[in-house]
Motif scaffolding. Structure first.
Motif, PDB file in Angstrom:
ATOM      1  N   SER A  14       8.188   7.679   0.831  1.00  0.00           N
ATOM      2  CA  SER A  14       8.120   6.497   1.696  1.00  0.00           C
ATOM      3  C   SER A  14       7.668   5.238   0.963  1.00  0.00           C
ATOM      4  CB  SER A  14       7.141   6.762   2.849  1.00  0.00           C
ATOM      5  OG  SER A  14       5.838   7.039   2.338  1.00  0.00           O
ATOM      6  N   SER A  15       7.232   5.377  -0.287  1.00  0.00           N
ATOM      7  CA  SER A  15       6.550   4.280  -0.958  1.00  0.00           C
ATOM      8  C   SER A  15       7.296   3.686  -2.142  1.00  0.00           C
ATOM      9  CB  SER A  15       5.178   4.753  -1.455  1.00  0.00           C
ATOM     10  OG  SER A  15       5.329   5.765  -2.446  1.00  0.00           O
ATOM     11  N   GLY A  16       8.295   4.392  -2.660  1.00  0.00           N
ATOM     12  CA  GLY A  16       8.936   3.957  -3.893  1.00  0.00           C
ATOM     13  C   GLY A  16       8.291   4.528  -5.133  1.00  0.00           C
ATOM     14  N   TRP A  17       7.360   5.470  -4.945  1.00  0.00           N
ATOM     15  CA  TRP A  17       6.734   6.144  -6.085  1.00  0.00           C
ATOM     16  C   TRP A  17       7.838   6.777  -6.948  1.00  0.00           C
ATOM     17  CZ3 TRP A  17       1.774   5.617  -7.386  1.00  0.00           C
ATOM     18  CH2 TRP A  17       1.246   6.464  -8.377  1.00  0.00           C
ATOM     19  N   PRO A  18       7.752   6.654  -8.272  1.00  0.00           N
ATOM     20  CA  PRO A  18       8.851   7.139  -9.130  1.00  0.00           C
ATOM     21  C   PRO A  18       9.226   8.589  -8.865  1.00  0.00           C
ATOM     22  CG  PRO A  18       7.295   5.833 -10.417  1.00  0.00           C
ATOM     23  CD  PRO A  18       6.683   6.000  -9.058  1.00  0.00           C
ATOM     24  N   HIS A  19      10.517   8.793  -8.669  1.00  0.00           N
ATOM     25  CA  HIS A  19      11.087  10.121  -8.427  1.00  0.00           C
ATOM     26  C   HIS A  19      12.557  10.054  -8.808  1.00  0.00           C
ATOM     27  CE1 HIS A  19      12.627  13.668  -6.339  1.00  0.00           C
ATOM     28  NE2 HIS A  19      11.370  14.075  -6.167  1.00  0.00           N
ATOM     29  N   PRO A  20      13.082  11.067  -9.497  1.00  0.00           N
ATOM     30  CA  PRO A  20      14.478  10.986  -9.958  1.00  0.00           C
ATOM     31  C   PRO A  20      15.500  10.868  -8.841  1.00  0.00           C
ATOM     32  CG  PRO A  20      13.547  13.190 -10.316  1.00  0.00           C
ATOM     33  CD  PRO A  20      12.413  12.292  -9.970  1.00  0.00           C
ATOM     34  N   ASP A  21      15.148  11.299  -7.635  1.00  0.00           N
ATOM     35  CA  ASP A  21      16.100  11.243  -6.524  1.00  0.00           C
ATOM     36  C   ASP A  21      15.889  10.023  -5.622  1.00  0.00           C
ATOM     37  OD1 ASP A  21      17.218  13.646  -7.357  1.00  0.00           O
ATOM     38  OD2 ASP A  21      15.824  14.847  -6.137  1.00  0.00           O
ATOM     39  N   HIS A  22      14.978   9.152  -5.983  1.00  0.00           N
ATOM     40  CA  HIS A  22      14.672   7.987  -5.149  1.00  0.00           C
ATOM     41  C   HIS A  22      15.414   6.783  -5.721  1.00  0.00           C
ATOM     42  CE1 HIS A  22      11.992   6.180  -2.068  1.00  0.00           C
ATOM     43  NE2 HIS A  22      12.091   5.090  -2.813  1.00  0.00           N
ATOM     44  N   LYS A  23      16.520   6.377  -5.079  1.00  0.00           N
ATOM     45  CA  LYS A  23      17.381   5.326  -5.614  1.00  0.00           C
ATOM     46  C   LYS A  23      17.878   4.422  -4.483  1.00  0.00           C
ATOM     47  CE  LYS A  23      17.561   6.978  -9.905  1.00  0.00           C
ATOM     48  NZ  LYS A  23      18.760   7.637 -10.431  1.00  0.00           N
ATOM     49  N   MET A  24      18.063   3.148  -4.815  1.00  0.00           N
ATOM     50  CA  MET A  24      18.729   2.192  -3.932  1.00  0.00           C
ATOM     51  C   MET A  24      19.527   1.225  -4.794  1.00  0.00           C
ATOM     52  SD  MET A  24      15.941   1.063  -1.001  1.00  0.00           S
ATOM     53  CE  MET A  24      17.200   0.412   0.114  1.00  0.00           C
ATOM     54  N   SER A  25      20.634   0.737  -4.255  1.00  0.00           N
ATOM     55  CA  SER A  25      21.347  -0.354  -4.913  1.00  0.00           C
ATOM     56  C   SER A  25      20.774  -1.681  -4.420  1.00  0.00           C
ATOM     57  CB  SER A  25      22.842  -0.278  -4.610  1.00  0.00           C
ATOM     58  OG  SER A  25      23.097  -0.598  -3.252  1.00  0.00           O
ATOM     59  N   VAL A  26      20.947  -2.737  -5.227  1.00  0.00           N
ATOM     60  CA  VAL A  26      20.460  -4.048  -4.776  1.00  0.00           C
ATOM     61  C   VAL A  26      21.273  -4.545  -3.579  1.00  0.00           C
ATOM     62  CG1 VAL A  26      19.470  -4.679  -7.002  1.00  0.00           C
ATOM     63  CG2 VAL A  26      21.849  -5.277  -6.513  1.00  0.00           C
TER      64      VAL A  26
ATOM     65  N   GLY B  82       0.785  -1.217   0.000  1.00  0.00           N
ATOM     66  CA  GLY B  82       0.000   0.000   0.000  1.00  0.00           C
ATOM     67  C   GLY B  82       0.823   1.277   0.000  1.00  0.00           C
ATOM     68  N   ASN B  83       0.749   2.026  -1.085  1.00  0.00           N
ATOM     69  CA  ASN B  83       1.384   3.352  -1.114  1.00  0.00           C
ATOM     70  C   ASN B  83       0.702   4.275  -0.117  1.00  0.00           C
ATOM     71  OD1 ASN B  83       3.167   2.626  -3.226  1.00  0.00           O
ATOM     72  ND2 ASN B  83       1.585   3.037  -4.747  1.00  0.00           N
ATOM     73  N   ASP B  84      -0.624   4.126   0.021  1.00  0.00           N
ATOM     74  CA  ASP B  84      -1.348   4.933   1.001  1.00  0.00           C
ATOM     75  C   ASP B  84      -0.901   4.610   2.423  1.00  0.00           C
ATOM     76  OD1 ASP B  84      -2.448   2.391   0.828  1.00  0.00           O
ATOM     77  OD2 ASP B  84      -4.544   3.064   0.779  1.00  0.00           O
ATOM     78  N   ALA B  85      -0.689   3.328   2.706  1.00  0.00           N
ATOM     79  CA  ALA B  85      -0.238   2.926   4.043  1.00  0.00           C
ATOM     80  C   ALA B  85       1.132   3.510   4.362  1.00  0.00           C
ATOM     81  CB  ALA B  85      -0.202   1.401   4.147  1.00  0.00           C
ATOM     82  N   CYS B  86       2.002   3.580   3.365  1.00  0.00           N
ATOM     83  CA  CYS B  86       3.339   4.147   3.589  1.00  0.00           C
ATOM     84  C   CYS B  86       3.262   5.623   3.942  1.00  0.00           C
ATOM     85  CB  CYS B  86       4.202   3.955   2.341  1.00  0.00           C
ATOM     86  SG  CYS B  86       4.729   2.261   2.068  1.00  0.00           S
ATOM     87  N   VAL B  87       2.383   6.349   3.264  1.00  0.00           N
ATOM     88  CA  VAL B  87       2.238   7.780   3.570  1.00  0.00           C
ATOM     89  C   VAL B  87       1.674   7.965   4.976  1.00  0.00           C
ATOM     90  CG1 VAL B  87       1.086   9.926   2.911  1.00  0.00           C
ATOM     91  CG2 VAL B  87       2.035   8.420   1.147  1.00  0.00           C
ATOM     92  N   VAL B  88       0.740   7.123   5.367  1.00  0.00           N
ATOM     93  CA  VAL B  88       0.195   7.198   6.728  1.00  0.00           C
ATOM     94  C   VAL B  88       1.308   7.007   7.755  1.00  0.00           C
ATOM     95  CG1 VAL B  88      -1.329   6.083   8.400  1.00  0.00           C
ATOM     96  CG2 VAL B  88      -2.127   6.471   6.062  1.00  0.00           C
TER      97      VAL B  88
END
Length: 386
Positions: free
Chosen positions: A151-163, A112-118
């Motif tokens: 908080s959700s992983g919603w696409p954003h150019p600054d939202h990155k993680m390595s595996v 849930g993207n909504d749950a992450c924002v909560v």
């Protein structure tokens, strides 16, 4: 004087295991039991993580539970921003007051993207502030290739993680929060009868059941157009050996399911765990000066267990190194050196060695003998050669 002793390990020797040729853009496979990296493909490249980054939101929530800032029964308010989130949802509305336990279900099972924002607004005030807290906490935990914009992983150019960072995070969730980890194996959650059947846990390995060589029990899928299909997975064998793996950049749900199962089979079947040296087993002796004994045994304090490829031939080497001779007194358990084991095409394995027993000061006679040995050694070094 630095001493290096080469040993012959008459236990196992190995051929290189056949590498896993993954279709993933980036991949990381880790044997949790022996702390061995089995596969590293573009593992430290920051990439869009999609919903797999929800694991960091869960980590922040689990830490708040552990610290006593919230309990499982704590309720959070739902903002209009949370309710209006698109993508995967647990379908909360502004009038709802979901508990922390509801939200854990909603994030893990419904993604849930909504749950992450909560959760973000409940813990951090605003999602932007929470994302900054996530980034700082990730750095503190050694995840140096992670930056969070939400908080959700919603696409954003600054939202990155390595595996690799996702693998570090998954391992932490398993080892640090065993009381919460069973939630990751749950497959269904319907908040107030609002959640459609296609919003249940998408981890394909959970559907395989426990009848095979291993059982999958986590952790999180992810998908956006930019990231492709990804999976942070973990599985355990009946003997307790556990792996964590991260795959991303796959082309379809079917590819994710097939690749996840294949890489798990490869990790468990191409490698076997072997105890090379038992705790307290003498692997070498170190010289001791000015003691009531001239040598002391060197032993590991724990069993030395590592992975080797399943097909075996000559290849394993072992070496003991220490700075010596040691000077008495020597105390049992005192760190004095290390055992270095090398398996072809596997990471080098270093094991601390300690003194097997006490060696007390040897008194006048021992000191006199040592002084004589020093003088003889110096004379031999300085004597001219013909």
């Amino acid at each position: 004087m630095f001493k290096r002793l080469c040993l012959a390990l008459a236990l196992l020797a190995a051929l290189p295991a056949q590498a896993f040729e993954t279709r993933a853009t980036a991949a990381w496979v880790y044997d949790v039991t022996t702390h061995t990296v089995l596969l590293d493909k573009n593992a430290d490249t920051p990439l869009p993580p999609a919903s797999m980054s929800k694991l960091m939101t869960l980590n922040m929530l689990f830490e708040a539970l552990r610290d006593g800032r919230v309990t499982m029964d704590t309720t959070f308010a739902v903002s209009t921003k949370a309710r209006e989130m698109g993508g995967s949802k647990m379908f909360v509305e502004e009038r709802d007051r979901p508990t922390v336990e509801d939200l854990i279900h909603g994030i893990i099972i419904n993604s849930g993207n909504d749950a992450c924002v909560v959760v973000a607004e409940g813990l951090g005030g605003t999602e932007a502030d929470f994302a900054r807290q996530m980034t700082a906490r990730a750095k503190a935990l050694g995840m140096n290739n992670s930056t969070f914009a939400n908080s959700s992983g919603w696409p954003h150019p600054d939202h990155k993680m390595s595996v690799h960072d996702l693998g570090i995070l998954a391992t932490r969730l398993i080892e640090e929060f065993p009381e919460f980890y069973p939630y990751f194996a749950m497959t269904g959650f319907d908040y107030k009868n609002r959640v459609p059947s296609n919003a249940q846990n998408r981890n394909p390995l959970l559907q395989l059941g426990p009848d095979g060589d291993w059982t999958a029990d986590g952790l999180k899928t992810g998908h956006t157009q930019e990231a492709g299909y990804g999976l942070v997975g973990s599985a355990v064998q009946k003997d307790g050996r556990r792996i964590v793996f991260v795959l991303t950049g796959l082309a379809s749900e079917a590819d994710r399911a097939q690749e996840g199962e294949q890489v798990t089979n490869w990790a468990f079947r191409q490698f076997v765990q072997k105890t090379m040296v038992k705790a307290g087993q003498r692997v070498a002796e170190a010289e001791v000066w000015m003691g009531n004994a001239v040598k002391v045994g060197l032993v590991p304090q724990k069993d030395v267990s590592l992975l080797v490829p399943a097909l075996t031939q000559d290849g394993i080497t072992a070496e003991v190194s220490y700075t010596g001779p040691l000077t008495a007194p020597v105390v049992a358990g005192q760190p004095v050196g290390e055992l270095v084991i090398r398996v072809p095409d596997m990471p080098e394995h270093r094991v601390p060695l300690v003194a097997e027993g006490d060696v007390a000061n040897g008194g006048f006679r021992a000191r006199l003998t040592t002084a004589a040995q020093v003088l003889i050694a110096r004379f031999q070094q300085e004597a001219p050669t013909s």
